[in-house]
Design a protein around this motif. Sequence first.
Motif, short mmCIF file in Angstrom:
data_model
loop_
_atom_site.label_atom_id
_atom_site.label_comp_id
_atom_site.label_asym_id
_atom_site.label_seq_id
_atom_site.Cartn_x
_atom_site.Cartn_y
_atom_site.Cartn_z
N MET A 1 0.80 -1.22 0.00
CA MET A 1 0.00 0.00 0.00
C MET A 1 0.84 1.28 0.00
O MET A 1 0.36 2.35 -0.25
N GLY A 2 2.13 1.14 0.38
CA GLY A 2 2.96 2.34 0.40
C GLY A 2 2.88 3.04 1.74
O GLY A 2 2.17 2.63 2.66
N ASN A 3 3.64 4.12 1.87
CA ASN A 3 3.68 4.87 3.13
C ASN A 3 2.60 5.93 3.17
O ASN A 3 2.23 6.51 2.15
N ARG A 4 2.12 6.21 4.35
CA ARG A 4 1.13 7.27 4.52
C ARG A 4 1.78 8.61 4.27
O ARG A 4 2.95 8.82 4.56
N VAL A 5 1.01 9.55 3.73
CA VAL A 5 1.54 10.89 3.55
C VAL A 5 1.70 11.54 4.92
O VAL A 5 0.99 11.21 5.87
N THR A 6 2.63 12.46 5.02
CA THR A 6 2.92 13.08 6.31
C THR A 6 1.86 14.12 6.68
O THR A 6 1.65 14.40 7.85
N ARG A 7 1.20 14.73 5.72
CA ARG A 7 0.23 15.77 6.01
C ARG A 7 -1.01 15.17 6.65
O ARG A 7 -1.57 14.19 6.17
N GLU A 8 -1.47 15.78 7.74
CA GLU A 8 -2.64 15.27 8.46
C GLU A 8 -3.76 16.29 8.56
O GLU A 8 -4.75 16.08 9.25
N CYS A 154 -4.67 8.32 1.44
CA CYS A 154 -3.38 8.81 1.90
C CYS A 154 -2.21 7.90 1.52
O CYS A 154 -1.09 8.11 1.98
N THR A 155 -2.44 6.89 0.70
CA THR A 155 -1.36 6.03 0.21
C THR A 155 -1.41 6.03 -1.31
O THR A 155 -2.44 6.41 -1.89
N PRO A 156 -0.36 5.61 -1.98
CA PRO A 156 -0.38 5.62 -3.45
C PRO A 156 -1.58 4.88 -4.04
O PRO A 156 -2.23 5.40 -4.96
N LEU A 157 -1.90 3.70 -3.54
CA LEU A 157 -3.01 2.95 -4.10
C LEU A 157 -4.33 3.64 -3.84
O LEU A 157 -5.19 3.72 -4.73
N ARG A 158 -4.50 4.18 -2.65
CA ARG A 158 -5.75 4.87 -2.33
C ARG A 158 -5.88 6.18 -3.11
O ARG A 158 -6.97 6.57 -3.53
N LYS A 159 -4.76 6.88 -3.28
CA LYS A 159 -4.81 8.12 -4.06
C LYS A 159 -5.14 7.82 -5.52
O LYS A 159 -5.87 8.58 -6.17
N LEU A 160 -4.61 6.72 -6.04
CA LEU A 160 -4.95 6.31 -7.40
C LEU A 160 -6.45 6.03 -7.51
O LEU A 160 -7.10 6.45 -8.47
N LEU A 161 -7.00 5.34 -6.52
CA LEU A 161 -8.44 5.08 -6.49
C LEU A 161 -9.21 6.40 -6.42
O LEU A 161 -10.23 6.57 -7.11
N TRP A 162 -8.72 7.32 -5.63
CA TRP A 162 -9.39 8.63 -5.50
C TRP A 162 -9.43 9.36 -6.84
O TRP A 162 -10.43 10.00 -7.17
N LEU A 163 -8.35 9.26 -7.61
CA LEU A 163 -8.34 9.89 -8.93
C LEU A 163 -9.38 9.27 -9.85
O LEU A 163 -10.08 9.97 -10.59
N THR A 294 0.45 15.13 -16.78
CA THR A 294 0.74 13.72 -16.50
C THR A 294 1.72 13.61 -15.35
O THR A 294 1.56 12.77 -14.45
N ARG A 295 2.74 14.45 -15.34
CA ARG A 295 3.70 14.46 -14.24
C ARG A 295 3.01 14.86 -12.93
O ARG A 295 3.33 14.35 -11.86
N VAL A 296 2.06 15.78 -13.02
CA VAL A 296 1.30 16.17 -11.83
C VAL A 296 0.60 14.96 -11.22
O VAL A 296 0.64 14.75 -9.99
N LEU A 297 -0.06 14.15 -12.06
CA LEU A 297 -0.74 12.95 -11.55
C LEU A 297 0.25 11.98 -10.94
O LEU A 297 -0.02 11.40 -9.87
N TRP A 298 1.38 11.77 -11.60
CA TRP A 298 2.40 10.85 -11.08
C TRP A 298 2.90 11.31 -9.71
O TRP A 298 2.97 10.53 -8.76
N ASP A 299 3.24 12.59 -9.63
CA ASP A 299 3.74 13.12 -8.37
C ASP A 299 2.69 13.04 -7.27
O ASP A 299 3.00 12.73 -6.11
N PHE A 300 1.45 13.34 -7.62
CA PHE A 300 0.38 13.31 -6.63
C PHE A 300 0.23 11.91 -6.04
O PHE A 300 0.05 11.75 -4.82
N PHE A 302 2.55 9.33 -6.04
CA PHE A 302 3.72 8.69 -5.45
C PHE A 302 4.53 9.57 -4.50
O PHE A 302 5.43 9.06 -3.82
N ASP A 303 4.22 10.85 -4.43
CA ASP A 303 4.90 11.72 -3.48
C ASP A 303 4.16 11.67 -2.15
O ASP A 303 2.99 12.04 -2.06
N ASP A 304 4.83 11.20 -1.10
CA ASP A 304 4.18 11.02 0.19
C ASP A 304 3.75 12.33 0.84
O ASP A 304 2.96 12.32 1.78
N THR A 305 4.26 13.45 0.36
CA THR A 305 3.87 14.72 0.96
C THR A 305 2.65 15.33 0.29
O THR A 305 2.18 16.40 0.70
#
Length: 322
Positions: A1-8, A154-163, A294-300, A302-305
């Motif tokens: 699932m990846g790491n949780r983003v630091t922002r809360e 808040c994880t890469p897989l969940r953010k992908l689902l959110w998109l 496209t880079r915006v989506l990728w960064d969103f 996979f970037d944990d922040t």
Amino acid sequence: MGNRVTREDFEWVYTEQPHTQRRKEILAKYPEIKTLMGPDPHLKWIVSGMVFTQLLACYLVKDLSCKWIFFWAYAFGGCINHSLTLAIHDISHNVAFGNKQAKWNRWFAVFANLPIGVPYSASFKKYHIDHHRYLGGDSLDVDIPTDFEGWFFCTPLRKLLWLFLQPLFYSLRPLYVNPKAITRMEILNALVQFSVDLIIYYLWGPKPVIYLIAGTILCLGFHPISGHFIAEHYMFLKGYETYSYYGPLNWLTFNVGYHMEHHDFPSIPGCRLPMVKKIAAEYYDNLPHHQSWTRVLWDFVFDDTLGPYSRVKRLCKLAKES
């Protein structure tokens, strides 16, 4: 699932949105920018061509297999439908027929809505005014994700689902965050839309209707053009809540990438926003901007922040109270 983003939580600020002050400064220095305001005489013809292209596509796909229906919905029809939602965005600012012809703009938006398959234009207009007036406003700007979205996706897989689920959240979020009474125009928008859907179904069967609606859902979800949803206001750099993009996809999206310029001057149609940037270059050239949606989506993803919490929020008073 990846790491949780630091922002809360969201990035809370206690200042007014920056666009109002910049607009005043630019107009004081470059009053000629006022001449760019007003209707775009070409918009109605471009939009009409797109609507009729989609109606022709409905006829052409009526006998295709399901896999090809979805292929063309994602690769072609959905791109047009997404572009039409951005035409409706421009039309909501009365740039099709001008401020003196507000009803013409509302009904033309209903016409532009037809290939989208579901009623959209009247509800968008109702809430988009608040997005400009109360940018980032808590419980007022429904473009801001909910706390649940920020907490859960808040994880890469969940953010992908959110998109993928963006169309669902954009349609349902207003009902939770800032519910408003249904307007007469929304009812008329729905009646016209569903009547046309039924006519298409009667003439050519269910596949063209599936083609239209599937294209809307797919291309407003995880699609390169949908990068603009994230690029516009998600805080990639601290202290900046609006970003522009000057790349080639602006040709398909009525220059929605010129988003800093648009929020500074919402009454200027998209076709003239590059002129705003050219005239007032010193106000825009040094601001951070995106190079690729496209880079915006990728960064969103996979970037944990980064995540749905990466938005600026502020407390705003209703205009009538100020």
